[in-house]
Design an enzyme around this catalytic site. Structure first.
Site, PDB file in Angstrom:
ATOM      1  N   TYR A 165       0.823  -1.305   0.056  1.00 44.35           N
ATOM      2  CA  TYR A 165      -0.007  -0.059   0.045  1.00 44.35           C
ATOM      3  C   TYR A 165       0.724   1.306   0.063  1.00 44.35           C
ATOM      4  O   TYR A 165       0.646   2.209  -0.645  1.00 44.35           O
ATOM      5  CB  TYR A 165      -1.132  -0.137   1.143  1.00 44.35           C
ATOM      6  N   LYS A 169       0.869   3.982  -2.870  1.00 44.58           N
ATOM      7  CA  LYS A 169       0.482   5.111  -2.766  1.00 44.58           C
ATOM      8  C   LYS A 169       1.461   6.534  -2.716  1.00 44.58           C
ATOM      9  O   LYS A 169       1.385   7.643  -2.939  1.00 44.58           O
ATOM     10  CB  LYS A 169       0.072   5.442  -1.164  1.00 44.58           C
TER      11      LYS A 169
END
Ligand SMILES: NC(=O)c1ccc[n+]([C@@H]2O[C@H](COP(=O)([O-])OP(=O)(O)OC[C@H]3O[C@@H](n4cnc5c(N)ncnc54)[C@H](O)[C@@H]3O)[C@@H](O)[C@H]2O)c1
Length: 275
Positions: A165, A169
């Site tokens: 993640y 991101k």
């Protein structure tokens, strides 16, 4: 008079959480909104909410990771409302593990939903935007368009247990900076909002401590353990998590005319959280 009268916005993952609040806010400012979510039920509910309040919206259900999705999504905006002015890349979820336990499937799924899907949507939007800009310039008009990509403090500062993640991101921030440079000539402002701890189902702590969400047939564990949640809250200078409405406020303000000269930036919406 709304700040976004006559504009058309597309919002991914707008059936619940932050995306829903963004869709409601943009519609309340006069934008026509294409509401995406995985399933039609939450997307239709948000469309109904917008319509009841006197706004204009249409649903475009489906997974953002579907290779055909981007063209259909952009086509829904141009086909239904005749244009495309605002793109909000928000859809996503977390699928956490420490690196030694993280599978390729986990890595690929999270990078696909948070990074590849926004890339495809922006790529599909480019010909629509360049054509519109050409036509507008021929008539002597200049229109500012807006992209807001959603990142996370995990992408800015890192977060243990989220190597997939946080990498995705962080990638969103790089993509934002590059597109701000490529699309400046079209007067498109491309920015990013990195959220801290916002209260949605991704960060809930159910009484039994066992929250799962269904993502295309996969049961993914989400939620944060109450002890960690308490510790995380203590790190926030404002002393509390944010609401989806507050999160949506920081996205919406980047779409307003007041933000016409802000581009390539990442705003951390985290109650003062730094690292
Ligand atoms: N809640 C937080 O604390 C927090 C913090 C940082 C970043 N974010 C980011 O904010 C965004 C919104 O998260 P949220 O907290 O509102 O979560 P949420 O689960 O409440 O809402 C996310 C929505 O995205 C949809 N979605 C997931 N995968 C999808 C797909 N493949 N195609 C279409 N829709 C899909 C879900 O169905 C859901 O309705 C995400 O990108 C998330 O990573 C959230």
């Amino acid at each position: 008079m709304g700040k976004l009268d006559g504009k058309t916005a597309i919002v991914t993952g707008a059936g619940r959480g932050i995306g829903r609040s963004v869709a409601l806010k943009l519609a309340a400012e006069g934008a026509n909104v294409v509401v995406n979510d995985l399933d039609s039920t939450p997307a239709d509910q948000v469309v109904a909410e917008i319509t009841r309040a006197g706004g204009n919206a249409v649903a475009c259900a489906g997974s953002v990771v579907d290779p055909e999705f981007a063209e259909r999504f952009v086509g829904t905006a141009t086909g239904t409302f005749g244009g495309l002015d605002i793109i909000i890349n928000n859809a996503g979820y977390t699928w956490d593990s420490v690196i030694q336990k993280m599978t390729d499937e986990q890595w690929d799924a999270i990078v696909e939903v948070h990074l590849k899907a926004p890339f495809r949507i922006l790529r599909a939007a480019q010909p629509v935007i360049s054509k519109a800009v050409k036509a507008e310039r021929e008539t002597g008009t200049e229109v500012n368009r807006k992209v807001v990509n959603i990142s996370s403090v995990a992408g800015v500062f890192g977060n243990a247990g989220q190597v997939n993640y946080s990498a995705a991101k962080s990638g969103v921030i790089g993509m934002t900076k590059t597109l701000a440079k490529e699309w400046g000539r079209y007067q498109v402002n491309v920015n990013c909002v990195a959220f801290g701890f916002i209260q949605t189902r991704l960060t809930t702590t159910p009484a039994d401590g066992d929250a799962t969400i269904d993502i295309e047939g996969r049961q993914i564990k989400v939620g944060v353990n109450p002890h960690l949640l308490e510790m995380a809250t203590m790190m926030i200078p404002l002393g509390r998590p944010g609401t989806p409405e507050e999160a949506a406020g920081s996205v919406a303000m980047l779409t307003y005319p007041e933000a016409d000269y802000i581009s390539g930036q990442t705003i951390v919406t985290g109650g003062g959280l730094e690292g």
